[in-house]
Motif scaffolding. Structure first.
Motif: not given
Length: 179
Positions: A70, A97-98, A127, A158
């Motif tokens: 991240k 999202r992360d 990914t 994603s």
């Protein structure tokens, strides 16, 4: 300290190297920065493989590995936003999202639980798509319209992967007694 954890820590070292390579290159094609990012991606794959294969998974590795990923992604997207290579909305959606996954994991951690998403094909495809798209962005190839389409496809993929993770996620009680 084992080899997989050492590789994860090495990825943290690659973050400032990536930033240096990105900003030290006057060329529109940020090949040096891209190579560093690809080394980070390769070490991510390698440390996960080694940890599973050699039965060397550790709690530190389980926490540091996604954090290294991240942090690298944040560095990449901030450089791409700052250099006007990626629209703010696209980067914002990927970062959101992360961030939501990190905040969710933190929430469960303070509840005495660990959220364990099941690895799946969608996440791996997401990914791979992310790395291919970032390569296209950094090399400014094949064209701005194609790259923009790739970015939006990466966003959609994603979020699909995240939803599948959420549906299949397990919560493990990890509360410890304090003496």
């Amino acid at each position: 300290m084992n080899l997989p954890n050492t590789l994860t820590l090495f990825r943290f070292v690659l973050i400032p190297l990536y930033l240096w390579a990105f900003y030290a290159t006057a060329s529109e094609h940020k090949v040096g920065a891209l190579l560093i990012l690809l080394v980070a991606g390769a070490t991510d794959v390698l440390d996960g493989y080694l940890a599973r294969r050699r039965h060397q998974t550790t709690q530190a590795g389980q926490l540091l590995d996604p954090l290294a990923d991240k942090c690298m992604m944040l560095a990449v997207f901030f450089t791409l936003i700052e250099s006007d290579r990626v629209p703010l909305l696209v980067a914002g959606l990927l970062l959101l999202r992360d961030a939501s996954m990190i905040l969710g994991g933190t929430f469960f951690y303070f509840q005495g639980k660990r959220a364990v998403p099941k690895a799946n094909r969608w996440g791996k495809a997401s990914t791979v798509c992310y790395y291919i798209t970032i390569c296209a962005v950094m090399l400014a190839w094949p064209s701005p319209d194609v790259v923009l389409g790739m970015l939006w496809f990466t966003v959609i993929l994603s979020y699909v992967a995240m939803l599948i993770y959420l549906v299949n996620m397990e919560l493990i009680d990890v509360r410890r007694r304090v003496l």
